[in-house]
Design a protein around this motif. Structure first.
Motif, mmCIF file in Angstrom:
data_model
loop_
_atom_site.group_PDB
_atom_site.id
_atom_site.type_symbol
_atom_site.label_atom_id
_atom_site.label_comp_id
_atom_site.label_asym_id
_atom_site.label_seq_id
_atom_site.Cartn_x
_atom_site.Cartn_y
_atom_site.Cartn_z
ATOM 1 N N ARG A 107 11.710 89.444 -52.670
ATOM 2 C CA ARG A 107 10.840 89.234 -53.829
ATOM 3 C C ARG A 107 11.396 89.934 -55.072
ATOM 4 O O ARG A 107 11.449 89.352 -56.156
ATOM 5 C CB ARG A 107 9.421 89.734 -53.540
ATOM 6 C CG ARG A 107 8.458 89.580 -54.730
ATOM 7 C CD ARG A 107 7.090 90.131 -54.398
ATOM 8 N NE ARG A 107 6.424 89.301 -53.412
ATOM 9 C CZ ARG A 107 5.677 88.246 -53.712
ATOM 10 N NH1 ARG A 107 5.521 87.875 -54.974
ATOM 11 N NH2 ARG A 107 5.089 87.561 -52.759
ATOM 12 N N ASP A 116 10.920 81.686 -59.107
ATOM 13 C CA ASP A 116 9.548 81.709 -58.636
ATOM 14 C C ASP A 116 9.584 82.136 -57.172
ATOM 15 O O ASP A 116 10.419 81.650 -56.394
ATOM 16 C CB ASP A 116 8.913 80.324 -58.731
ATOM 17 C CG ASP A 116 8.572 79.938 -60.167
ATOM 18 O OD1 ASP A 116 9.021 80.634 -61.086
ATOM 19 O OD2 ASP A 116 7.876 78.921 -60.361
ATOM 20 N N ALA A 118 6.974 83.346 -53.699
ATOM 21 C CA ALA A 118 5.613 83.473 -53.176
ATOM 22 C C ALA A 118 5.658 83.653 -51.664
ATOM 23 O O ALA A 118 6.619 83.242 -50.998
ATOM 24 C CB ALA A 118 4.794 82.231 -53.522
ATOM 25 N N TRP A 119 4.604 84.251 -51.142
ATOM 26 C CA TRP A 119 4.454 84.468 -49.706
ATOM 27 C C TRP A 119 3.283 83.641 -49.202
ATOM 28 O O TRP A 119 2.170 83.748 -49.721
ATOM 29 C CB TRP A 119 4.206 85.940 -49.410
ATOM 30 C CG TRP A 119 3.736 86.269 -48.027
ATOM 31 C CD1 TRP A 119 2.488 86.684 -47.654
ATOM 32 C CD2 TRP A 119 4.512 86.214 -46.811
ATOM 33 N NE1 TRP A 119 2.433 86.901 -46.304
ATOM 34 C CE2 TRP A 119 3.659 86.625 -45.754
ATOM 35 C CE3 TRP A 119 5.835 85.860 -46.521
ATOM 36 C CZ2 TRP A 119 4.088 86.681 -44.428
ATOM 37 C CZ3 TRP A 119 6.258 85.926 -45.204
ATOM 38 C CH2 TRP A 119 5.397 86.329 -44.180
ATOM 39 N N ASN A 120 3.543 82.781 -48.226
ATOM 40 C CA ASN A 120 2.464 82.024 -47.594
ATOM 41 C C ASN A 120 2.109 82.720 -46.285
ATOM 42 O O ASN A 120 2.873 82.667 -45.313
ATOM 43 C CB ASN A 120 2.892 80.577 -47.334
ATOM 44 C CG ASN A 120 1.722 79.711 -46.877
ATOM 45 O OD1 ASN A 120 0.935 80.107 -46.019
ATOM 46 N ND2 ASN A 120 1.610 78.533 -47.458
ATOM 47 N N THR A 159 0.929 78.418 -51.210
ATOM 48 C CA THR A 159 0.429 79.616 -50.531
ATOM 49 C C THR A 159 -0.890 79.306 -49.825
ATOM 50 O O THR A 159 -1.567 80.217 -49.352
ATOM 51 C CB THR A 159 0.213 80.764 -51.531
ATOM 52 O OG1 THR A 159 -0.746 80.349 -52.516
ATOM 53 C CG2 THR A 159 1.508 81.136 -52.230
ATOM 54 N N TRP A 204 3.583 74.393 -58.153
ATOM 55 C CA TRP A 204 2.777 75.181 -57.218
ATOM 56 C C TRP A 204 1.549 74.381 -56.790
ATOM 57 O O TRP A 204 0.804 73.880 -57.636
ATOM 58 C CB TRP A 204 2.333 76.482 -57.863
ATOM 59 C CG TRP A 204 3.445 77.472 -58.091
ATOM 60 C CD1 TRP A 204 4.549 77.310 -58.869
ATOM 61 C CD2 TRP A 204 3.538 78.780 -57.531
ATOM 62 N NE1 TRP A 204 5.336 78.435 -58.841
ATOM 63 C CE2 TRP A 204 4.740 79.362 -58.027
ATOM 64 C CE3 TRP A 204 2.739 79.530 -56.674
ATOM 65 C CZ2 TRP A 204 5.150 80.648 -57.678
ATOM 66 C CZ3 TRP A 204 3.137 80.816 -56.327
ATOM 67 C CH2 TRP A 204 4.329 81.361 -56.824
#
Length: 288
Positions: A107, A116, A118-120, A159, A204
């Motif tokens: 990250r 960009d 992100a953590w799902n 996410t 997103w």
């Protein structure tokens, strides 16, 4: 971009979801493609670490040097370089060495190189997206059709928890934009409505809804009576939605708009064999 390819991108992400959920490992997705690693990523003190060479999958990034004596590495892209020193105290901005392998905080690195990220938590996937300068220029184009084509071609990040698809759309796919806009859009397929918001490098997924029993998809953004289940934050709009109802089989797109009260108006149709054939709708008031 072929229509079928776009549909595969949209829904392969959710196919991977089902596979990953059955496992306990962490996955890395860069621009929608799963990165294969010989050492498993891991989370320590809230920071996700990945093998060093993984970052070279990000657009433009390279490992410029590694000094084994000082445990210092330099990562660069065409615009800048950053120096990192191994710190085995698991600081979120420093690499560490585990089992004789250099692991880096994905990250921190991705964000510092204008990606960009992100953590799902549902799929245990780190999503990273970074597009090139040409793609960014197309997103910012004064030509709204060009900007829209760019928006539906950039990587997708989610996410959200996956919703189970309803009945098959039999080769039909609906794409909708609020009037005069290109940076957010909706898709409808297989009984699911998705909303995407374009950021710097990715579209997103901000909201998904399953179409309810009355099959009236025209007022989903006005009332919730036709959505049986949803995740994320439902968007609202004070403008008309202009749509393309695309048939993969016939290579045609029916176009029109949905008014703010949910009334649907069909304006015409046109050949459309790929999403790169997206065309302007003359009746739309451009605000781009």
């Amino acid at each position: 971009m072929k229509l079928k390819s776009f549909l595969l991108i949209c829904f392969s992400m959710f196919f991977v979801v089902s596979t990953v959920q059955a496992a306990t490992t962490i996955s890395i997705s860069v621009n929608g493609t799963t990165v294969k690693t010989d050492v498993a990523p891991f989370i320590e003190n809230g920071t996700t670490y990945v093998p060093l060479r993984s970052v070279e999958q990000i657009e433009g990034l390279s490992i410029k040097s590694w000094n084994n004596k000082t445990k210092t590495l330099i990562i660069s892209d065409p615009s800048k370089s950053m120096t990192f020193r191994v710190n085995n105290q698991s600081q979120s901005d420093s690499p560490l060495i585990k089992n004789n392998r250099v692991m880096v905080p994905i990250r921190f690195i991705a964000r510092n190189f204008s990606s960009d990220v992100a953590w799902n938590a549902y799929t245990k996937t780190v999503h990273v997206a970074k597009i090139n300068d040409k793609e960014k220029a197309n997103l910012k184009s004064e030509d709204i059709t060009e900007s829209r084509i760019a928006a539906i071609n950039i990587p997708i990040i989610s996410t959200l928890k996956e919703l189970t698809a309803g009945e098959s759309s039999a080769g039909y796919f609906q794409l909708m934009f609020p009037e005069g806009e290109s940076k957010n859009f909706f898709t409808i397929q297989n009984g699911i409505i998705n909303h995407y918001q374009v950021k710097e490098n990715a579209a997103w997924l901000t909201w998904s809804g399953i179409i309810g029993g009355n099959k009236n998809t025209n007022t989903f953004w006005v009332t919730n009576t036709d959505i049986s289940s949803e995740v994320g934050q439902r968007p609202t709009s004070k403008d008309r939605l202009f749509f393309y109802n695309i048939s993969e089989h016939s290579g045609q797109s029916q176009h029109g708009y949905i008014s703010t009260n949910g009334e649907k108006t069909i304006l015409g149709s046109k050949d459309m064999n790929s999403l790169n054939d997206l065309y302007p709708i003359p009746e739309e008031e451009l605000k781009h």
